[in-house]
Every structure is written in structure tokens, then in C-alpha cells.
Design a protein around this motif. Structure first.
Motif, mmCIF file in Angstrom:
data_model
loop_
_atom_site.group_PDB
_atom_site.id
_atom_site.type_symbol
_atom_site.label_atom_id
_atom_site.label_comp_id
_atom_site.label_asym_id
_atom_site.label_seq_id
_atom_site.Cartn_x
_atom_site.Cartn_y
_atom_site.Cartn_z
ATOM 1 N N SER A 3 0.740 -1.130 0.027
ATOM 2 C CA SER A 3 0.194 -0.013 -0.109
ATOM 3 C C SER A 3 0.892 1.187 -0.036
ATOM 4 N N ALA A 4 0.370 2.291 -0.711
ATOM 5 C CA ALA A 4 1.163 3.586 -0.625
ATOM 6 C C ALA A 4 0.950 4.335 0.597
ATOM 7 N N PHE A 5 0.183 3.938 1.431
ATOM 8 C CA PHE A 5 -0.033 4.504 2.928
ATOM 9 C C PHE A 5 0.464 3.673 3.822
ATOM 10 N N SER A 6 1.186 4.149 4.965
ATOM 11 C CA SER A 6 1.887 3.589 6.077
ATOM 12 C C SER A 6 0.950 3.426 7.243
ATOM 13 N N GLY A 7 -0.150 4.015 7.290
ATOM 14 C CA GLY A 7 -0.997 4.268 8.615
ATOM 15 C C GLY A 7 -0.789 5.559 9.441
ATOM 16 N N ASP A 8 0.340 6.036 9.174
ATOM 17 C CA ASP A 8 0.643 7.291 9.747
ATOM 18 C C ASP A 8 -0.104 8.456 9.606
ATOM 19 N N GLU A 9 -0.854 8.322 8.469
ATOM 20 C CA GLU A 9 -1.737 9.314 8.182
ATOM 21 C C GLU A 9 -3.000 9.343 9.083
ATOM 22 N N THR A 10 -3.585 8.038 9.311
ATOM 23 C CA THR A 10 -4.555 7.800 10.264
ATOM 24 C C THR A 10 -4.202 8.341 11.588
ATOM 25 N N ALA A 11 -3.064 8.018 12.158
ATOM 26 C CA ALA A 11 -2.660 8.237 13.373
ATOM 27 C C ALA A 11 -2.450 9.564 13.524
ATOM 28 N N PHE A 12 -2.075 10.163 12.595
ATOM 29 C CA PHE A 12 -1.872 11.875 12.895
ATOM 30 C C PHE A 12 -3.376 12.426 12.594
ATOM 31 N N SER A 13 -4.159 12.049 11.715
ATOM 32 C CA SER A 13 -5.533 12.774 11.761
ATOM 33 C C SER A 13 -6.197 12.534 12.910
ATOM 34 N N CYS A 14 -6.228 11.450 13.595
ATOM 35 C CA CYS A 14 -6.875 10.981 14.832
ATOM 36 C C CYS A 14 -6.410 11.953 15.991
ATOM 37 N N MET A 15 -4.950 12.154 16.098
ATOM 38 C CA MET A 15 -4.448 12.807 16.935
ATOM 39 C C MET A 15 -4.803 14.476 16.826
ATOM 40 N N GLY A 16 -5.051 14.837 15.546
ATOM 41 C CA GLY A 16 -5.492 16.175 15.243
ATOM 42 C C GLY A 16 -6.814 16.429 15.668
ATOM 43 N N ALA A 17 -7.690 15.427 15.446
ATOM 44 C CA ALA A 17 -9.134 15.307 15.987
ATOM 45 C C ALA A 17 -9.026 15.403 17.380
ATOM 46 N N ALA A 18 -8.572 14.538 18.039
ATOM 47 C CA ALA A 18 -8.481 14.619 19.568
ATOM 48 C C ALA A 18 -7.998 15.845 20.073
ATOM 49 N N TYR A 19 -7.028 16.427 19.380
ATOM 50 C CA TYR A 19 -6.471 17.911 20.148
ATOM 51 C C TYR A 19 -7.428 18.966 19.930
ATOM 52 N N GLY A 20 -8.181 18.931 18.601
ATOM 53 C CA GLY A 20 -9.155 19.782 18.337
ATOM 54 C C GLY A 20 -10.415 19.671 19.403
ATOM 55 N N THR A 21 -10.840 18.437 19.553
ATOM 56 C CA THR A 21 -11.748 18.331 20.708
ATOM 57 C C THR A 21 -11.398 18.529 21.840
ATOM 58 N N ALA A 22 -10.254 18.190 22.329
ATOM 59 C CA ALA A 22 -9.965 18.838 23.576
ATOM 60 C C ALA A 22 -9.931 20.268 23.800
ATOM 61 N N LYS A 23 -9.421 21.029 22.667
ATOM 62 C CA LYS A 23 -9.358 22.627 22.865
ATOM 63 C C LYS A 23 -10.724 22.884 23.030
ATOM 64 N N SER A 24 -11.464 22.556 22.031
ATOM 65 C CA SER A 24 -13.070 22.827 22.107
ATOM 66 C C SER A 24 -13.551 22.641 23.446
ATOM 67 N N GLY A 25 -13.430 21.616 24.207
ATOM 68 C CA GLY A 25 -13.923 21.069 25.305
ATOM 69 C C GLY A 25 -13.342 21.900 26.463
ATOM 70 N N VAL A 26 -12.229 22.508 26.456
ATOM 71 C CA VAL A 26 -11.430 23.252 27.332
ATOM 72 C C VAL A 26 -12.285 24.702 27.288
ATOM 73 N N GLY A 27 -12.621 25.141 25.794
ATOM 74 C CA GLY A 27 -13.214 26.439 25.576
ATOM 75 C C GLY A 27 -14.580 26.402 26.305
ATOM 76 N N ALA A 28 -15.508 25.236 26.026
ATOM 77 C CA ALA A 28 -16.706 25.100 26.555
ATOM 78 C C ALA A 28 -16.657 25.206 28.155
ATOM 79 N N ALA A 29 -15.850 24.455 28.679
ATOM 80 C CA ALA A 29 -15.843 24.504 30.161
ATOM 81 C C ALA A 29 -15.670 25.732 30.705
ATOM 82 N N SER A 30 -14.541 26.435 30.398
ATOM 83 C CA SER A 30 -14.301 28.018 30.684
ATOM 84 C C SER A 30 -15.269 28.873 30.536
ATOM 85 N N MET A 31 -16.391 28.564 29.297
ATOM 86 C CA MET A 31 -17.588 29.264 29.080
ATOM 87 C C MET A 31 -18.445 29.166 30.183
#
Length: 115
Positions: A3-31
Motif C-alpha cells: 500500500s502507498a499508505f503506512s498508517g501514519d496518516e490515520t494516526a496523525f488525523s486522529c491525533m489532530g481530531a483529539a487535539y481539536g476536541t480537547a481544545k474546544s472542550g476546554v473552551g466550553a468548560a471555561s465558558m
């Protein structure tokens, strides 16, 4: 065939989604700390109407319809995107036609959300 994909793309996209969810959760909690009247109350309402089995199945089926439509659209976008890149490498004239097919694949998710 490798395959042309190694699986790192999925891991990085999941980490980005988790980071975005955590940041928005912190914003909602502070609000919620700064302006608690803006937070939606999700407690149990004793005045709410009774929830029947039919209502549960109706909500389950609507959630499945929307979720499976999104899954199908995502798979279609992936397949069309892969074909688009390969076709564009062979014949650059096909770019606009393949973009239109990609838009039609994205419309599947909107149809599932509307229905």
C-alpha cells in the motif's frame, strides 16, 4: 502489492481530531465558568413527556441513517479522490470532471442528514 499508505496518516488525523476536541472542550468548560447561564441544561426534566420504545427506535434509526450516509460518503470521497489523483496524472483535462464527481459524493452525506 504494498500500500502507498503506512498508517501514519490515520494516526496523525486522529491525533489532530483529539487535539481539536480537547481544545474546544476546554473552551466550553471555561465558558461554563464565566457565563453559566449560557450552558445548556442536560439534566433530567421531570415535566418531560414519557419516552416510549417507539421513540427510542425512531431515534436509533435516524441516527443510523445519518451515520451510515456519512460513512458511505466518506468511502466514496476516498475512492473518488484516489481515482482523481491517478486520472489527473494521466490526463490533466479530467480535473474539472473529477471534481464534479467528488462533489456528488459529498452530497451523499447531506442527503443522509436531510432525510
Amino acid at each position: 502489492m504494498s500500500s502507498a499508505f503506512s498508517g501514519d496518516e490515520t494516526a496523525f488525523s486522529c491525533m489532530g481530531a483529539a487535539y481539536g476536541t480537547a481544545k474546544s472542550g476546554v473552551g466550553a468548560a471555561s465558558m461554563g465558568l464565566m457565563r453559566p447561564e449560557l450552558v445548556i441544561n442536560t439534566g433530567i426534566n421531570p415535566k418531560a413527556k414519557s419516552y416510549y420504545l417507539f421513540d427510542g427506535y425512531a431515534h436509533l434509526s435516524s441516527g443510523l441513517a445519518c451515520g451510515l450516509a456519512g460513512l458511505a460518503a466518506g468511502m466514496a470521497i476516498g475512492i473518488v479522490g484516489d481515482a482523481r489523483v491517478r486520472a489527473n496524472a494521466q490526463q490533466p483535462k479530467l480535473f474539472v470532471r473529477m471534481i464534479l464527481i467528488l462533489i456528488f459524493a459529498e452530497a451523499l452525506a447531506l442527503y443522509g442528514l436531510i432525510v
